[in-house]
Design an enzyme around this catalytic site. Structure first.
Site, PDB file in Angstrom:
ATOM      1  N   HIS A   1      -7.977   9.559  -1.490  1.00 45.50           N
ATOM      2  CA  HIS A   1      -7.073   9.628  -0.252  1.00 45.50           C
ATOM      3  C   HIS A   1      -8.025  10.151   1.135  1.00 45.50           C
ATOM      4  CE1 HIS A   1      -2.666   9.447   1.563  1.00 45.50           C
ATOM      5  NE2 HIS A   1      -3.405   9.020   2.622  1.00 45.50           N
TER       6      HIS A   1
ATOM      7  N   LYS B   1      -3.090   5.890  -3.822  1.00 41.94           N
ATOM      8  CA  LYS B   1      -4.313   6.708  -3.719  1.00 41.94           C
ATOM      9  C   LYS B   1      -4.204   8.051  -4.332  1.00 41.94           C
ATOM     10  CE  LYS B   1      -3.929   4.821   1.031  1.00 41.94           C
ATOM     11  NZ  LYS B   1      -2.483   4.435   1.077  1.00 41.94           N
TER      12      LYS B   1
ATOM     13  N   TYR C   1       2.464  10.188  -0.193  1.00 43.99           N
ATOM     14  CA  TYR C   1       3.579   9.887   0.483  1.00 43.99           C
ATOM     15  C   TYR C   1       4.994  10.232  -0.224  1.00 43.99           C
ATOM     16  CZ  TYR C   1       0.067   6.546   2.555  1.00 43.99           C
ATOM     17  OH  TYR C   1      -0.918   5.960   3.229  1.00 43.99           O
TER      18      TYR C   1
ATOM     19  N   ASP D   1       0.855  -1.046   0.085  1.00 44.33           N
ATOM     20  CA  ASP D   1      -0.027  -0.055   0.060  1.00 44.33           C
ATOM     21  C   ASP D   1       0.828   1.296   0.008  1.00 44.33           C
ATOM     22  OD1 ASP D   1      -2.848   1.287   0.834  1.00 44.33           O
ATOM     23  OD2 ASP D   1      -1.584   2.259   1.846  1.00 44.33           O
TER      24      ASP D   1
END
Length: 295
Positions: free
Chosen positions: A107, A76, A51, A46
């Site tokens: 997200h 996401k 990120y 994931d």
């Protein structure tokens, strides 16, 4: 309730119960973590555009030599990509060096301005979902399932009343100090799988020294972290993301134990006295997003 190995999405696909999460993993460490996780048997990775590590995740996947069709991959849509849904998908696919995603999530239901400094109130997150549905239907070879993340009951009700595609997953913070039981029950009723993030309650979480967690850990002969991960894996319709960049912990986190119903109840009751969130929705500038504990 015995732990399970997979959960069934409303698309018919099987999604592994335990996955490797990459939130807050330091640059330069993610690729190795992903590579090692896949080599030792993880079946779900994931990540997220937010990120900033999709490229490294892609590098780790390639380095592992593990066949793409043998594991589940989730990423996401970023909060500042609500105006460019299709372009955002292509960005993620290119960064991850893959032809398809097993799961693509919104997200947050919180569109934000380009520099992520605050909310973009010119966009309705429901319109973003509708664009994701269009992409999902147009490119089934690129996106196998779509879902949401950080969506509360009332906001899910609004979504379900205005779509013909029920989200496959709702990824939310879930641990003994943030059980969100009503939301989990609602998702289960609607056929939406819940993915638990931050199951330990952060790296230095008080849950790791909680006497109830430690009592159960001692009984089963495992570290407290395994109890917290296993709690989610023992719930029907729930899977869980672990996180580490250390080989020993990545491997250790794969050990899931069966918990007795009474043990699950004890762990869930911690929330009544020690409630906290690791990721509070107010950071988006949109307020509570419908979560009662965030008013």
């Amino acid at each position: 309730m015995p732990a399970h190995k997979t959960v069934k999405l409303n698309t018919g696909a099987d999604m592994p119960t335990v996955g490797l999460g990459t939130w807050k993993s330091a640059p330069g460490e993610v690729a190795h973590a992903v590579e090692y996780a896949l080599i030792v048997g993880y079946k779900h990775i994931d990540t997220a555009t937010a990120y900033g590590n999709e490229n490294e995740v892609g590098d780790g996947i390639k380095a592992s030599g593990v066949a793409r069709d043998s594991f589940f991959l989730t990423t996401k849509l970023n909060n500042n990509d609500h105006k460019r849904v299709e372009e955002a998908l292509e960005f993620s696919l290119n960064a991850l060096k893959t032809d398809y995603l097993d799961l693509w999530l919104m997200h947050w239901p919180a569109p934000m301005v380009e520099d992520l400094s605050g909310p973009d109130r010119s966009i309705d997150w429901l319109d973003t979902w509708k664009k994701m549905v269009q992409v999902y239907k147009r490119y089934p070879q690129k996106v196998k399932a779509i879902g949401v993340s950080n969506v509360s009951i009332d906001w899910l009700k609004h979504l379900l009343a205005n779509t013909d595609v029920v989200p496959a997953v709702n990824q939310i913070e879930l641990h003994p100090s943030c059980t969100q039981e009503e939301l989990v029950d609602f998702c289960r009723e609607k056929g939406i799988i819940v993915t638990a993030y931050s199951p330990l309650g952060s790296n230095d979480s008080p849950l790791l020294t909680n006497p109830i967690v430690n009592k159960i850990a001692e009984k089963h002969g495992v570290p407290p972290a395994n109890v917290l991960i296993s709690l989610q894996a023992n719930k029907p319709g729930v899977n869980v993301l672990t996180k580490s960049v250390t080989n020993a912990r990545i491997l250790a986190n794969t050990k899931v134990i069966d918990l007795a119903d009474e043990e699950i109840k004890e762990l869930q009751n911690i929330d009544k006295k020690e409630h906290f969130r690791v990721c509070h929705p107010n950071w988006t500038g949109w307020g509570s997003l419908g979560f009662a504990d965030c008013e």
